[in-house]
Structures are given as C-alpha cells and as structure tokens.
Motif scaffolding. Structure first.
Motif, short mmCIF file in Angstrom:
data_model
loop_
_atom_site.label_atom_id
_atom_site.label_comp_id
_atom_site.label_asym_id
_atom_site.label_seq_id
_atom_site.Cartn_x
_atom_site.Cartn_y
_atom_site.Cartn_z
N ASN A 11 0.83 -1.20 0.00
CA ASN A 11 0.00 0.00 0.00
C ASN A 11 0.87 1.25 0.00
N LYS A 15 -1.95 4.26 5.97
CA LYS A 15 -3.06 4.69 6.83
C LYS A 15 -4.40 4.66 6.09
N GLN A 16 -4.35 4.80 4.76
CA GLN A 16 -5.57 4.77 3.96
C GLN A 16 -5.42 3.74 2.85
N ILE A 18 -5.54 -0.07 0.81
CA ILE A 18 -6.56 -1.00 0.34
C ILE A 18 -6.58 -2.18 1.30
N LYS A 19 -7.68 -2.37 2.00
CA LYS A 19 -7.74 -3.35 3.08
C LYS A 19 -7.50 -4.77 2.59
N LYS A 20 -8.04 -5.12 1.43
CA LYS A 20 -7.93 -6.50 0.94
C LYS A 20 -6.81 -6.65 -0.10
N ALA A 44 -8.83 -7.65 -4.73
CA ALA A 44 -9.07 -6.72 -3.63
C ALA A 44 -10.53 -6.30 -3.52
#
Length: 307
Positions: A11, A15-16, A18-20, A44
């Motif tokens: 990423n 802090k912001q 992509i979660k997946k 994702a």
C-alpha cells in the motif's frame, strides 16, 4: 527482467490503504500494467480497475503507460514490487472534456437568447454576433474532436477533478466572456463599427482553427485505437515548436480577441496559454527522454521566439 513472475504489492498510503490488497500476485506472461490493475482489483474487491494506481517504489511516481509490459520495466523488475493506491471514483477522460466544453456552448447560447428579457435593446452589433459565432464554433469543434478524433493514453481520471477542470471553461470562457461581450456597459464589441478589424480577426481565427484541427487529426493518426504508443511528429508547425496545436489555438483566440475587442477573452487565453506552456514543456521533456538523438530538440514549445 522478463523472468519476473511474482510481483510484491505494498500500500502506498498505509493509513488509507486497500484493506484487501493481496501481498503479491502471480504475473501471466506478457502482463501489462492494465492487466495487473485488473488482477489487483479482482482480488481486492474493487469494482473498477481504473481506481487502482500503481507506483514505483523508488520514485513513488505512477506507472503511466497502461499498455506497457510490466516485467519489461527495468525499475519494476529490479524491485520486484510496486506501490498500490485506490485512486477513488473515476470518470472517463472523454466525458470530462465533453462536460468542460459544453459549458461555454450552453452559457453563450443562453446569454444571447436571454437578451430580449434582460435588456431594453436586445439587438447585437455585427462584432458581437461575430464573437458569438467564433466562440460557439470553437467549442463545437472541440466537442467533435473529443468524440471522434482524440485518442487518450489514460482511460480515466479522478471524478472529483471534473469540478476543478470544468470551472475554468464554464466560469472564464463561459460566464465571464458572455457577460463582458453581450451585457457589460463597457463592451467594445457592442459599439464597434470597423469591418476591416472584424475581417482581420476572422481570417486569423479561421487560420488558427483549421490549422489546429489538421494537427489534431495528424496526432490522432500517430496512435492506434486504444494504444498508448508515442511517435515523433513531423510537418505542419512541428519544426517550429513542440506543440503547434497549442500555437494554432492561441492564434485562433487572438482572432476572437480582435473581433470582440474584449479583455475577458484576452484573460481567458492568457491563463490558458500558461497552462499549455506547462503541458508543452512536459511533452518536450518526454520526447527527449524517449527518443534521444532521434528527436530534434525544440527551444520553443508553443510560440516561436516567445514560449
């Protein structure tokens, strides 16, 4: 370099992020930058692959050429990794341009149509009608080129940018110029009575618009449909400046300035020329970097002897 089969993903903004985002992906043979974006989006859970931005780990600059084979990119191959960011909601470049140019068409059309309801004497001078026709024809031409001529190297841009991009056209060449030419008590076009000046402006305008269109058609012919390749342009104005399409556009607007005698038109194209200068300088650097000695370097990028 071409042996790169697995690409590590990180990423760009932890802090912001992509979660997946998967830690890595397996690269199919010949996978392009766009292919990688599609793979990442699928894994994702991102519904539009154009939202996926890929960046170099060393410079953190974006991988711009969506058709480039990612394993053949030296920096990516050496790092074995790219940075990834969700760019947010996207909108097609073609749509952005259509909306930008639609503003002046609507505003000038409404401004002239509304005169009988807003002023005591709704008649317009020949110079005002000439200015109206020039501006309307210019932006109709731009719409036609956007829909049928231009080929874009990038699919989309962040949707939020459309407001910033459109403001310049809607506010300056649209609202400001329309008010100043058709309604301002200081409008020089309203009282102009110099046919030779109008004729001179018309000749310069037609030369600029026709030349600009010819350059756009030529540039379009250098790129395949859906392609991102760049070729060295030659011919009509390219021996003088990097971007003759900008030069001819400025000349066309100079014709409108002559016909309208209006400060707002001069302000609009002065600001526009500043932005075109920045774009042209960037294009000159790109030509020099990509083609080296094959490319004849230009000292001036949009106006011979000036810029």
């Amino acid at each position: 370099m071409a042996s790169l089969t697995t690409l590590k993903l990180t990423n760009r903004s932890p802090k912001q992020g992509i979660k997946k985002l998967p830690p890595s992906i397996d690269l199919p043979a010949g996978a392009t930058v766009e292919d990688v974006k599609k793979l990442i989006a699928k894994q994702a859970g991102i519904n539009d692959h154009n939202r996926v931005g890929l960046f170099y780990t060393s410079t953190r600059k974006t991988l711009k050429d969506r058709k480039a084979v990612i394993a053949e990119d030296k920096d990516v191959a050496e790092a074995g990794e790219v940075l990834v960011k969700d760019l947010g909601l996207q909108i097609a470049w073609r749509t952005v341009f259509v909306i930008e140019y639609l503003g002046p068409i609507l505003i000038h059309g409404l401004a002239v149509a509304a005169r009988p309801y807003l002023v005591k004497d709704p008649s317009m001078s020949p110079s005002q009608w000439l200015s109206f026709g020039m501006i309307m024809a210019h932006f109709v031409k731009r719409e036609i080129e956007t829909l049928f001529v231009h080929k874009f190297s990038a699919n989309t841009m962040p949707a939020r940018n459309i407001f910033k991009n459109s403001f310049f056209y809607w506010a300056f060449s649209g609202a400001l110029c329309a008010w100043s030419i058709y309604y301002s008590p200081w409008s020089l076009a309203a009282t102009a009575d110099q046919p030779l000046v109008d004729a001179a402006g018309t000749v310069l305008y037609l030369f600029g618009e026709i030349s600009n269109a010819l350059v756009h058609l030529y540039l379009s012919s250098l790129r395949s449909s859906g392609g991102t390749e760049r070729k060295i342009p030659y011919g009509y104005g390219f021996s003088l400046v990097t971007c003759p399409n900008y030069m001819y556009e400025i000349l066309a607007w100079a014709g409108i300035i002559i016909a309208s005698r209006d400060w707002s038109v001069a302000l609009f194209i002065a600001i526009g020329a500043g932005q075109m200068f920045v774009w042209a300088k960037g294009k000159e650097r790109a030509y020099r970097k990509e083609f080296g000695d094959k490319y004849k370097k230009k000292r001036f990028v949009i106006l011979p002897g000036l810029l």
